[in-house]
Design an enzyme around this catalytic site. Structure first.
Site, mmCIF file in Angstrom:
data_model
loop_
_atom_site.group_PDB
_atom_site.id
_atom_site.type_symbol
_atom_site.label_atom_id
_atom_site.label_comp_id
_atom_site.label_asym_id
_atom_site.label_seq_id
_atom_site.Cartn_x
_atom_site.Cartn_y
_atom_site.Cartn_z
ATOM 1 N N HIS A 67 5.610 -14.727 4.337
ATOM 2 C CA HIS A 67 4.187 -15.050 4.317
ATOM 3 C C HIS A 67 3.470 -14.541 5.565
ATOM 4 O O HIS A 67 4.025 -14.482 6.659
ATOM 5 C CB HIS A 67 3.933 -16.552 4.187
ATOM 6 N N TYR B 55 1.903 -8.475 8.676
ATOM 7 C CA TYR B 55 1.469 -7.103 8.433
ATOM 8 C C TYR B 55 2.546 -6.152 8.938
ATOM 9 O O TYR B 55 2.923 -6.189 10.118
ATOM 10 C CB TYR B 55 0.150 -6.785 9.148
ATOM 11 N N ARG C 208 6.964 -15.205 26.939
ATOM 12 C CA ARG C 208 5.790 -16.065 26.876
ATOM 13 C C ARG C 208 5.864 -17.079 28.008
ATOM 14 O O ARG C 208 6.939 -17.458 28.440
ATOM 15 C CB ARG C 208 5.700 -16.785 25.526
ATOM 16 N N ARG D 137 0.819 -1.207 0.000
ATOM 17 C CA ARG D 137 0.000 0.000 0.000
ATOM 18 C C ARG D 137 0.854 1.257 0.000
ATOM 19 O O ARG D 137 2.071 1.195 -0.035
ATOM 20 C CB ARG D 137 -0.952 -0.032 1.197
#
Length: 208
Positions: A113, A116, A190, A83
């Site tokens: 893959h 964003y 985590r 974009r």
């Protein structure tokens, strides 16, 4: 000497689009506005490109690019969405279902893959893993993220802007990073998985 350009008659190309010798535009590609396709680039079928520069030797596979610039010998797609105000450097890989917006991607960086990258600056020789999200919006304002050179961003990492990650950093998969990271850091955040043997039946057997 470069060979002549190859343009399939079933492609749709505006009059102002510039296609250099040696380039190939396949069937059903759409090229609009102030677009330049440089020598030896390949625009594969079903790509949609508006007001953008596609570098020499770059291959665009069934992807959408608007108001952006792609360097030389890059690979885009399939199904990438680049974009406005994005700049992709030379020898980059922007793979399937990767979306870029208002971002700078350095030379030799790969996002292969399902990622964003929004409102970001990513250095050279970086790896952006599957599922990495640059969290640029706080519900009211957009913020920027900066990632240095030679960084590894593990799968399913969330980078919460505003944020700066230094050079040669490694972010382990599954981390949420919400503070600046100095050069050479390893980031992990985590909890360990809890395994309960012989417990799955409570959820799998609907009759219990």
């Amino acid at each position: 000497m470069d060979c002549m350009k190859t343009i399939h008659p079933y492609s749709l190309i505006d009059d102002q689009v510039i296609i250099e010798d040696g380039a190939t535009v396949e069937a059903f590609a759409v090229l609009k506005g102030n677009t330049i396709v440089k020598a030896n680039a390949v625009i594969e079928s079903h790509s949609y490109i508006v007001n953008s520069v596609i570098g020499s030797g770059t291959v665009v596979r069934a992807s959408r690019i608007t108001d952006s610039s792609i360097g030389d010998n890059a690979t885009i797609g399939p199904f990438a969405h680049i974009r406005q105000n994005s700049v992709v450097g030379d020898n980059c890989r922007i793979g399937d279902y990767v979306e870029l917006k208002n971002s700078l991607i350095g030379t030799n960086t790969k996002a292969s893959h399902l990622a964003y990258v929004g409102d970001a600056e990513v250095g050279k020789d970086c790896n952006i893993g599957c599922g990495v999200i640059f969290v640029n919006y706080d519900g009211r304002l957009k913020h920027r993220t900066k990632v240095g050179d030679n960084c590894f961003l593990g799968c399913n990492s969330n980078l919460i802007a505003p944020l700066s990650i230094g050079n040669k950093c490694f972010v382990a998969c599954g981390c949420t990073v919400d503070g600046d990271v100095p050069d050479g850091s390893f980031v992990i955040g985590r909890s360990r998985a809890t395994v309960k043997p012989d417990y799955a039946h409570k959820y799998l057997n609907k009759e219990e």
